[in-house]
Design a protein around this motif. Structure first.
Motif, short mmCIF file in Angstrom:
data_model
loop_
_atom_site.label_atom_id
_atom_site.label_comp_id
_atom_site.label_asym_id
_atom_site.label_seq_id
_atom_site.Cartn_x
_atom_site.Cartn_y
_atom_site.Cartn_z
N ILE A 48 0.85 -1.20 0.00
CA ILE A 48 0.00 0.00 0.00
C ILE A 48 0.88 1.25 0.00
N ALA A 49 1.84 1.29 0.92
CA ALA A 49 2.69 2.48 1.08
C ALA A 49 3.51 2.78 -0.17
N ASP A 50 3.93 1.74 -0.89
CA ASP A 50 4.79 1.92 -2.07
C ASP A 50 4.02 2.08 -3.37
N SER A 51 2.70 2.10 -3.30
CA SER A 51 1.90 2.21 -4.52
C SER A 51 2.10 3.56 -5.19
N ALA A 52 2.25 3.54 -6.50
CA ALA A 52 2.51 4.76 -7.27
C ALA A 52 1.20 5.46 -7.62
N SER A 53 0.49 5.89 -6.59
CA SER A 53 -0.81 6.52 -6.82
C SER A 53 -0.70 8.01 -7.10
N GLY A 54 0.41 8.61 -6.62
CA GLY A 54 0.57 10.04 -6.79
C GLY A 54 -0.21 10.85 -5.76
N THR A 56 -0.35 11.03 -1.85
CA THR A 56 0.19 10.56 -0.57
C THR A 56 -0.87 10.53 0.52
N ASN A 57 -1.70 11.56 0.58
CA ASN A 57 -2.72 11.61 1.63
C ASN A 57 -3.68 10.44 1.52
N GLN A 58 -3.99 10.04 0.29
CA GLN A 58 -4.86 8.88 0.10
C GLN A 58 -4.18 7.59 0.56
N LEU A 59 -2.87 7.48 0.28
CA LEU A 59 -2.14 6.30 0.74
C LEU A 59 -2.10 6.23 2.26
N ILE A 60 -1.93 7.38 2.90
CA ILE A 60 -1.94 7.41 4.37
C ILE A 60 -3.29 6.95 4.89
N ASP A 61 -4.36 7.41 4.23
CA ASP A 61 -5.71 6.96 4.63
C ASP A 61 -5.87 5.46 4.40
N ASN A 62 -5.36 4.98 3.26
CA ASN A 62 -5.49 3.54 2.93
C ASN A 62 -4.77 2.67 3.96
N ILE A 63 -3.55 3.06 4.31
CA ILE A 63 -2.78 2.24 5.25
C ILE A 63 -3.38 2.33 6.65
N ARG A 64 -3.94 3.49 6.99
CA ARG A 64 -4.60 3.62 8.31
C ARG A 64 -5.84 2.73 8.36
N ASN A 79 -11.23 -0.80 0.71
CA ASN A 79 -11.30 -1.08 -0.72
C ASN A 79 -9.97 -0.71 -1.36
N LEU A 80 -9.19 -1.72 -1.69
CA LEU A 80 -7.86 -1.50 -2.25
C LEU A 80 -7.80 -1.86 -3.73
N SER A 81 -8.95 -1.96 -4.36
CA SER A 81 -9.00 -2.39 -5.77
C SER A 81 -8.29 -1.41 -6.69
N ASP A 82 -8.42 -0.11 -6.42
CA ASP A 82 -7.74 0.88 -7.27
C ASP A 82 -6.22 0.75 -7.15
N LEU A 83 -5.74 0.52 -5.93
CA LEU A 83 -4.31 0.34 -5.72
C LEU A 83 -3.83 -0.96 -6.38
N ALA A 84 -4.67 -1.98 -6.33
CA ALA A 84 -4.29 -3.26 -6.94
C ALA A 84 -4.04 -3.10 -8.43
N GLN A 85 -4.81 -2.25 -9.07
CA GLN A 85 -4.65 -2.04 -10.52
C GLN A 85 -3.37 -1.30 -10.86
N LYS A 94 -2.58 -9.19 -6.31
CA LYS A 94 -3.44 -10.23 -5.74
C LYS A 94 -3.46 -10.13 -4.22
N LEU A 95 -2.34 -9.79 -3.64
CA LEU A 95 -2.26 -9.63 -2.19
C LEU A 95 -3.22 -8.54 -1.71
N LEU A 96 -3.27 -7.41 -2.43
CA LEU A 96 -4.19 -6.34 -2.06
C LEU A 96 -5.64 -6.76 -2.24
N GLU A 97 -5.90 -7.57 -3.24
CA GLU A 97 -7.26 -8.04 -3.48
C GLU A 97 -7.73 -9.04 -2.42
N LYS A 98 -6.77 -9.70 -1.77
CA LYS A 98 -7.10 -10.74 -0.78
C LYS A 98 -6.94 -10.24 0.66
#
Length: 337
Positions: A48-54, A56-64, A79-85, A94-98
């Motif tokens: 999650i933390a290393d995802s290239a989403s651009g 950062t605040n969203q990644l912080i929310d995701n990991i929290r 819901n980590l489906s967007d990060l999985a893509q 697959k890890l994020l999806e599971k």
């Protein structure tokens, strides 16, 4: 190897853990599943933390949100489906999806073990969150360094030293019965064991981290040597950087020597636990030896112990694992090589 958790989770673990899976295979069965699951939970947070989403605040929310779910403080999984893509590694996608299946695997263990796993995960996530807060919103083209050695030590504890603590606690609960003084030393050396492995990664990955705008070499140390973070982007500056780099190399060696002491404290009959600890130490020793002789600022020549040598070290470990004396002799000869 016998089933760790479940066929699906075991498959994820094997495909995402790379060399760590070699360690899992020799661990005592009583703690193999707990340590494997912590690895997977931490790897999920790291992905999650290393995802290239651009964002950062969203990644912080995701990991929290993920950590809240893993801690049992949230009913619904994030819901980590967007990060999985976004993942380039299909196994990490697959890890994020599971995420639900991975977190649900905690229920396979006792409440006491769950508490220990969750506590360690919470500490790891705090370190990953700090990383995002420090480095995630920096302006493109700039490099943000850590402030001082205290920040560096805190970071290596949060993301790795706490794992040595966790490993020790699991071993003492399920495998080892020893006196209070030995327990205290095991916790001390176990923390340093984890810090050693993280510091080795930091020293090896300086160019890659700089490319991401991250510098784990503290600015107050660089200032004393008339260096700034951007100086480390030029491989020609290795001669100027070497005196400071060697200080951190010595620190890593000191932590790794504590890991050797940790192995020496393990009971003679705990040969599986001894072997599981030995391989990362042997690889770490070889990595530090290479780091001491090569230009770590050369991004095109990343220091790495090659697979044939890892295989050789693995075979030596398997040969020595039944004798504490042979293990300690192997560790000393590898350090001196």
């Amino acid at each position: 190897m016998a089933k760790l958790i479940s066929p699906e989770i075991d498959s994820l673990l094997e495909k995402t853990s790379r060399s760590f899976y070699l360690t899992l295979k020799v661990l005592p069965a009583k703690i193999r599943g707990q340590i494997g699951l912590l690895y997977l939970l931490a790897r999920l947070a790291d992905t999650i933390a290393d995802s290239a989403s651009g964002n950062t605040n969203q990644l912080i929310d995701n990991i929290r949100e993920y950590n809240e779910y893993a801690q049992g403080n949230r009913d619904d999984p994030p819901n980590l489906s967007d990060l999985a893509q976004l993942q380039t590694n299909p196994e990490e996608a697959k890890l994020l999806e599971k995420v639900s299946e991975v977190v649900d695997s905690l229920e396979r263990f006792s409440e006491a073990d769950q508490k220990i796993i969750r506590h360690c995960l919470d500490t790891i996530v705090s370190g990953q969150t700090l990383d995002l807060q420090r480095f995630g919103n920096v302006e493109k083209g700039t490099i943000t360094p850590l402030s001082d050695d205290n920040e560096l030590d805190d970071y290596t504890y949060r993301v790795a030293g706490c794992v040595g603590e966790f490993w020790t606690q699991m071993s003492l609960v399920h495998c080892i019965n020893t006196d209070e003084d030995t327990e205290k030393l095991m916790f001390e050396y176990g923390v340093r064991f984890g810090k050693a492995l993280q510091l080795i990664n930091i020293l090896r990955d300086i160019p890659a981290d700089l490319a991401l705008g991250r510098c784990y070499i503290p600015i107050d140390s660089m200032t004393r040597y008339d260096l700034i973070p951007s100086d480390l982007q030029d491989l020609e500056n290795m001669e100027n950087f070497r005196p400071l780099f060697d200080i951190y190399l010595d620190l890593a060696w000191g932590h790794l020597d504590a890991a050797v002491e940790y192995i020496g404290l393990l009971p003679k009959r705990q040969f599986r636990l001894r072997a599981a600890c030995m391989l990362p130490v042997l690889i770490g020793q070889r990595t530090l030896t290479l780091l001491g002789s090569q230009n770590v600022l050369d991004r095109d020549n990343r220091v790495k112990v090659l697979r044939p040598e890892i295989k050789r070290l693995k075979n030596k470990t398997l040969w020595a694992m039944f004798s504490r004396r042979k293990c300690m002799k192997l560790l000393q000869s590898n350090r001196d090589a």
